[in-house]
Design a protein around this motif. Structure first.
Motif, PDB file in Angstrom:
ATOM      1  N   VAL A 117      31.201  38.993  49.987  1.00  8.71           N
ATOM      2  CA  VAL A 117      30.983  40.086  49.037  1.00  8.71           C
ATOM      3  C   VAL A 117      32.020  41.191  49.240  1.00  8.71           C
ATOM      4  CG1 VAL A 117      29.398  41.920  48.345  1.00  8.71           C
ATOM      5  CG2 VAL A 117      28.528  39.614  48.735  1.00  8.71           C
ATOM      6  N   THR A 118      32.328  41.492  50.508  1.00  6.00           N
ATOM      7  CA  THR A 118      33.358  42.489  50.778  1.00  6.00           C
ATOM      8  C   THR A 118      34.710  42.021  50.280  1.00  6.00           C
ATOM      9  OG1 THR A 118      32.157  43.279  52.725  1.00  6.00           O
ATOM     10  CG2 THR A 118      34.484  43.849  52.569  1.00  6.00           C
ATOM     11  N   GLN A 119      35.024  40.747  50.473  1.00  7.53           N
ATOM     12  CA  GLN A 119      36.290  40.213  49.966  1.00  7.53           C
ATOM     13  C   GLN A 119      36.399  40.436  48.457  1.00  7.53           C
ATOM     14  OE1 GLN A 119      36.833  35.954  49.389  1.00  7.53           O
ATOM     15  NE2 GLN A 119      38.776  36.036  50.508  1.00  7.53           N
ATOM     16  N   LYS A 120      35.320  40.176  47.743  1.00  4.55           N
ATOM     17  CA  LYS A 120      35.318  40.382  46.291  1.00  4.55           C
ATOM     18  C   LYS A 120      35.595  41.846  45.948  1.00  4.55           C
ATOM     19  CE  LYS A 120      31.371  40.784  44.195  1.00  4.55           C
ATOM     20  NZ  LYS A 120      30.056  40.528  43.573  1.00  4.55           N
ATOM     21  N   LYS A 121      34.947  42.762  46.667  1.00  2.56           N
ATOM     22  CA  LYS A 121      35.138  44.188  46.407  1.00  2.56           C
ATOM     23  C   LYS A 121      36.563  44.628  46.719  1.00  2.56           C
ATOM     24  CE  LYS A 121      30.315  45.530  47.287  1.00  2.56           C
ATOM     25  NZ  LYS A 121      29.406  46.299  48.189  1.00  2.56           N
ATOM     26  N   VAL A 122      37.125  44.096  47.815  1.00  4.38           N
ATOM     27  CA  VAL A 122      38.489  44.458  48.189  1.00  4.38           C
ATOM     28  C   VAL A 122      39.473  43.963  47.136  1.00  4.38           C
ATOM     29  CG1 VAL A 122      40.316  44.054  49.883  1.00  4.38           C
ATOM     30  CG2 VAL A 122      38.002  44.570  50.656  1.00  4.38           C
ATOM     31  N   LEU A 123      39.290  42.726  46.687  1.00  7.97           N
ATOM     32  CA  LEU A 123      40.178  42.178  45.655  1.00  7.97           C
ATOM     33  C   LEU A 123      40.150  43.049  44.404  1.00  7.97           C
ATOM     34  CD1 LEU A 123      40.671  38.506  44.627  1.00  7.97           C
ATOM     35  CD2 LEU A 123      40.254  40.213  42.882  1.00  7.97           C
ATOM     36  N   ARG A 124      38.943  43.373  43.940  1.00  2.00           N
ATOM     37  CA  ARG A 124      38.835  44.183  42.727  1.00  2.00           C
ATOM     38  C   ARG A 124      39.485  45.547  42.924  1.00  2.00           C
ATOM     39  NH1 ARG A 124      33.620  44.545  42.278  1.00  2.00           N
ATOM     40  NH2 ARG A 124      33.300  42.729  40.935  1.00  2.00           N
ATOM     41  N   ALA A 184      41.818  24.301  40.490  1.00  2.00           N
ATOM     42  CA  ALA A 184      41.402  25.674  40.750  1.00  2.00           C
ATOM     43  C   ALA A 184      42.391  26.674  40.160  1.00  2.00           C
ATOM     44  CB  ALA A 184      41.254  25.899  42.254  1.00  2.00           C
ATOM     45  N   VAL A 185      43.676  26.421  40.304  1.00  3.54           N
ATOM     46  CA  VAL A 185      44.680  27.336  39.765  1.00  3.54           C
ATOM     47  C   VAL A 185      44.624  27.344  38.242  1.00  3.54           C
ATOM     48  CG1 VAL A 185      47.155  27.782  39.561  1.00  3.54           C
ATOM     49  CG2 VAL A 185      46.180  27.183  41.770  1.00  3.54           C
ATOM     50  N   LEU A 186      44.429  26.191  37.652  1.00  2.00           N
ATOM     51  CA  LEU A 186      44.308  26.131  36.197  1.00  2.00           C
ATOM     52  C   LEU A 186      43.079  26.903  35.715  1.00  2.00           C
ATOM     53  CD1 LEU A 186      45.328  22.411  35.582  1.00  2.00           C
ATOM     54  CD2 LEU A 186      46.666  24.448  35.037  1.00  2.00           C
ATOM     55  N   GLN A 187      42.009  26.852  36.495  1.00  2.08           N
ATOM     56  CA  GLN A 187      40.820  27.636  36.150  1.00  2.08           C
ATOM     57  C   GLN A 187      41.110  29.133  36.234  1.00  2.08           C
ATOM     58  OE1 GLN A 187      37.432  26.563  38.519  1.00  2.08           O
ATOM     59  NE2 GLN A 187      37.443  24.426  37.858  1.00  2.08           N
ATOM     60  N   LEU A 188      41.831  29.531  37.251  1.00  2.00           N
ATOM     61  CA  LEU A 188      42.178  30.948  37.394  1.00  2.00           C
ATOM     62  C   LEU A 188      43.050  31.416  36.238  1.00  2.00           C
ATOM     63  CD1 LEU A 188      43.015  31.327  41.196  1.00  2.00           C
ATOM     64  CD2 LEU A 188      41.139  32.445  39.976  1.00  2.00           C
ATOM     65  N   ALA A 224      34.942  36.023  45.152  1.00  3.93           N
ATOM     66  CA  ALA A 224      36.220  36.628  44.765  1.00  3.93           C
ATOM     67  C   ALA A 224      36.993  35.756  43.787  1.00  3.93           C
ATOM     68  CB  ALA A 224      37.062  36.899  46.017  1.00  3.93           C
ATOM     69  N   PHE A 225      36.770  34.450  43.833  1.00  4.47           N
ATOM     70  CA  PHE A 225      37.472  33.554  42.907  1.00  4.47           C
ATOM     71  C   PHE A 225      37.111  33.910  41.468  1.00  4.47           C
ATOM     72  CE2 PHE A 225      37.821  29.743  40.317  1.00  4.47           C
ATOM     73  CZ  PHE A 225      39.050  29.217  40.682  1.00  4.47           C
ATOM     74  N   ARG A 226      35.813  34.045  41.195  1.00  2.50           N
ATOM     75  CA  ARG A 226      35.364  34.377  39.837  1.00  2.50           C
ATOM     76  C   ARG A 226      35.831  35.773  39.443  1.00  2.50           C
ATOM     77  NH1 ARG A 226      35.033  29.328  38.669  1.00  2.50           N
ATOM     78  NH2 ARG A 226      33.399  28.209  39.823  1.00  2.50           N
ATOM     79  N   THR A 227      35.865  36.689  40.412  1.00  2.77           N
ATOM     80  CA  THR A 227      36.341  38.037  40.121  1.00  2.77           C
ATOM     81  C   THR A 227      37.791  38.015  39.670  1.00  2.77           C
ATOM     82  OG1 THR A 227      34.785  39.031  41.674  1.00  2.77           O
ATOM     83  CG2 THR A 227      36.733  40.329  41.104  1.00  2.77           C
ATOM     84  N   LEU A 228      38.642  37.295  40.401  1.00  5.77           N
ATOM     85  CA  LEU A 228      40.042  37.209  40.009  1.00  5.77           C
ATOM     86  C   LEU A 228      40.178  36.526  38.654  1.00  5.77           C
ATOM     87  CD1 LEU A 228      42.988  37.732  40.627  1.00  5.77           C
ATOM     88  CD2 LEU A 228      43.071  35.572  41.886  1.00  5.77           C
ATOM     89  N   GLN A 229      39.395  35.507  38.437  1.00  3.43           N
ATOM     90  CA  GLN A 229      39.432  34.804  37.154  1.00  3.43           C
ATOM     91  C   GLN A 229      39.150  35.774  35.998  1.00  3.43           C
ATOM     92  OE1 GLN A 229      36.273  31.883  36.383  1.00  3.43           O
ATOM     93  NE2 GLN A 229      37.874  30.381  35.943  1.00  3.43           N
ATOM     94  N   ARG A 230      38.148  36.624  36.175  1.00  2.00           N
ATOM     95  CA  ARG A 230      37.818  37.591  35.125  1.00  2.00           C
ATOM     96  C   ARG A 230      38.922  38.640  34.966  1.00  2.00           C
ATOM     97  NH1 ARG A 230      32.565  36.816  37.360  1.00  2.00           N
ATOM     98  NH2 ARG A 230      32.845  38.595  38.775  1.00  2.00           N
ATOM     99  N   LEU A 231      39.513  39.071  36.087  1.00  2.00           N
ATOM    100  CA  LEU A 231      40.567  40.059  36.008  1.00  2.00           C
ATOM    101  C   LEU A 231      41.796  39.510  35.281  1.00  2.00           C
ATOM    102  CD1 LEU A 231      40.289  41.533  39.612  1.00  2.00           C
ATOM    103  CD2 LEU A 231      39.772  42.733  37.493  1.00  2.00           C
TER     104      LEU A 231
END
Length: 299
Positions: A229-236, A3-7, A285-292
């Protein structure tokens, strides 16, 4: 690890690892060093935290010498980038912070320069030494801990501090309503207020105004009432505002807490901070962080 390598996707990644001082056993810090070696072998860098949790009053005085020993061990790992002395000394919840343990501020004031001298002696002046603070509900109030650190540590402490880390959890330690409605603007206000107070008031009071700031912990747990969904928004929102303000406040790093849930179905906040559920399936949120992370100029 997968997972970390994916991120990371080839970007340098720093893993936050914790070890405890209790004055009785080195089992916790031995585990930290083993984990650090495992992550290092996969190309990760290490940010180590040496928590202060003496078992009794007789163990309090041994912390600086113990820190010296662990700093030497960590300096031997080329992947070590920083060592944080103690954890959240203003947080008196014993499971999370070190504030309930006697003498924690004096211990930090003595152990920071001790750690710094050890890493320099080991030929690793690149390793930054610092401490942290839990922002809590009222981040703009300058707590007594800052001036006490300055009095106790003096110039040796001030000169040795390379960073001050902050734990900030918008909408978690504050009411849940603070992430409803317009979460990005509310989160931005919380982060800006926290960083402004830390840079312009608290660090000055401690005599460490030239040190860098690290977002040592930022996160948002998921439960039935706190959606993924809220977690994803907060992370972004957190990443966005830190990006916008990092130059103004001297912020060098941001660590997300944490990677994987302790127990996704429990319904307890403490079990739901992960970007992954406890079966390792990814939350949004995982995919969001990956994109960021993948954006140009980010790591």
């Amino acid at each position: 690890m997968a997972a970390v390598l994916q991120l990371g996707r080839g970007h340098p990644f720093v893993v936050h690892l914790f070890g405890d001082y209790d004055g009785v056993s080195d089992a916790s810090v031995d585990s930290l060093v083993r984990e650090a070696s495992w992550w290092s072998a996969a190309g990760m860098q290490i940010a180590a935290v040496l928590r202060y949790r003496p078992a009794d009053a007789g163990s309090v005085a041994g912390y600086p010498a113990w820190v010296r020993t662990q700093a030497r061990r960590l300096a031997a790992l080329s992947s070590t980038v920083s060592i944080q002395i103690a954890n959240e000394p203003n947080n008196k919840a014993s499971g999370a912070g070190d504030g309930s343990y006697p003498g924690v501020l004096d211990a930090i004031a003595a152990a920071v320069p001790a750690a710094r001298s050890e890493v320099v002696a080991a030929g690793r002046p690149d390793i930054l030494i610092g401490f942290n603070w839990a922002a809590g509900l009222h981040p703009a109030i300058t707590e007594p801990m800052w001036s006490q650190l300055r009095r106790s540590g003096g110039r040796a402490f001030s000169h040795a501090v390379g960073f001050v880390a902050v734990s900030v959890y918008p909408g978690v330690w504050t009411p849940r309503a603070s992430t409803s409605g317009r979460p990005a603007s509310r989160i931005a206000r919380t982060i800006r207020r926290t960083l402004g107070a830390l840079r312009n008031r608290h660090m000055t009071a401690a005599g460490v105004g030239k040190a860098s700031i690290v977002i040592g912990e930022a996160g948002y747990p998921t439960t039935a009432a706190r959606t993924e969904v809220t977690q994803k928004k907060v992370l972004r929102a957190i990443v966005t505002v830190v990006d916008q303000t990092k130059a103004s406040y001297g912020v060098t790093d941001l660590y997300w807490f944490g990677l994987r849930d302790g127990n996704t179905a429990s319904g307890r906040l403490e079990d739901g901070y992960g970007l992954l559920r406890d079966d390792y399936s990814a939350k949004p949120a995982f995919r969001t962080l990956q994109r960021l992370v993948a954006r140009p100029g980010h790591a």
